[in-house]
Motif scaffolding. Structure first.
Motif, PDB file in Angstrom:
ATOM      1  N   GLY A  72     -15.043  -3.341 -10.043  1.00 33.16           N
ATOM      2  CA  GLY A  72     -15.107  -4.620  -9.484  1.00 33.16           C
ATOM      3  C   GLY A  72     -14.797  -5.829  -9.878  1.00 33.16           C
ATOM      4  N   GLN A  86     -10.809  -1.269  -9.467  1.00 36.84           N
ATOM      5  CA  GLN A  86     -11.751  -0.351  -8.292  1.00 36.84           C
ATOM      6  C   GLN A  86     -12.890  -0.500  -9.080  1.00 36.84           C
ATOM      7  N   ARG A  87     -12.655   0.251 -10.054  1.00 40.75           N
ATOM      8  CA  ARG A  87     -14.040   1.223 -11.132  1.00 40.75           C
ATOM      9  C   ARG A  87     -15.072  -0.158 -11.045  1.00 40.75           C
ATOM     10  N   GLN A  97      -5.363  -1.079 -11.414  1.00 34.60           N
ATOM     11  CA  GLN A  97      -5.860  -1.207  -9.837  1.00 34.60           C
ATOM     12  C   GLN A  97      -6.361  -0.182  -9.967  1.00 34.60           C
ATOM     13  N   HIS A 102       0.915  -0.958   0.603  1.00 33.72           N
ATOM     14  CA  HIS A 102      -0.156   0.103  -0.745  1.00 33.72           C
ATOM     15  C   HIS A 102       1.379   1.489   0.108  1.00 33.72           C
TER      16      HIS A 102
END
Length: 209
Positions: A45, A42-43, A38, A27
């Protein structure tokens, strides 16, 4: 010799996926392409590995107008790295504490350099993203540095806008990966049978895999 090269290719691609998982768990930021991956994951799923593989396949389509053709290593790159990163993320628990996260980052960058040198050294074809870069260099006549910086700048900004993680790890990767691969690559480059270290083959000058 071909078996040795293929095994080295698969090991390198698998370790590349593991190195990416280590950096994700740290992270502290990812390399430009993986910031983009990434952010998309995230957008949408989707799992990170799924995005890595799908993005690799889409980039491969961009080779067509460049008249560039994939090798065995290129196809394996599209298939293996995403599977490896998802498997590694499933096995690696999240970590807390800055020292542990920095340890994962350092380990991820070092392993990534080793993995990159291994799959490039196998000489079975570039990854989709590297092939896009070399194809654009050939067609535009621009320098490798300019084309690579342009591509990675675009994907980094796009990934950041999508919410991908940019941080000290992004900077560390950019500064360290080139020198590390340069040191490791000569030790992991597999010469075809009948070729000496100077590049001389029995039939004349060897021009590469």
């Amino acid at each position: 010799m071909m078996i040795r090269r293929f095994v080295q290719l698969l090991v390198g691609l698998t370790l590349y996926g593991v190195s990416l998982a280590l950096m994700v768990r740290a992270h502290l930021g990812l390399d430009p392409w993986d910031v983009f991956h990434q952010g998309v994951a995230q957008r949408l799923g989707w799992s990170l590995g799924t995005v890595v593989n799908v993005a690799g396949a889409l980039v491969l389509l961009l080779w067509l107008p460049l008249r560039q053709w994939p090798g065995l290593g290129t196809v394996c790159n599209v298939l293996v790295i995403g599977l490896a990163v998802d498997a590694a993320l499933a096995l690696l628990p999240p970590v807390s504490g800055l020292p542990a996260r920095f340890g994962l980052l350092v380990g991820g960058v070092l392993l990534n350099a080793l993995a990159t040198a291994a799959y490039i050294g196998a000489g079975l074809g570039p990854g989709p993203r590297d092939g896009l870069m070399t194809g654009l260099v050939r067609r535009t006549g621009r320098s490798v540095r300019l084309v690579r910086t342009g591509i990675e700048g675009v994907v980094l900004i796009a990934g950041w806008l999508l919410g991908g993680p940019v941080g000290v790890g992004t900077v560390a990767y950019a500064l360290l990966i080139g020198p590390l691969v340069q040191v490791l690559l000569p030790h992991l480059t597999v010469q075809p049978a009948g070729v000496t270290s100077s590049g001389q083959a029995s039939g004349g000058r060897w021009n590469g895999a």
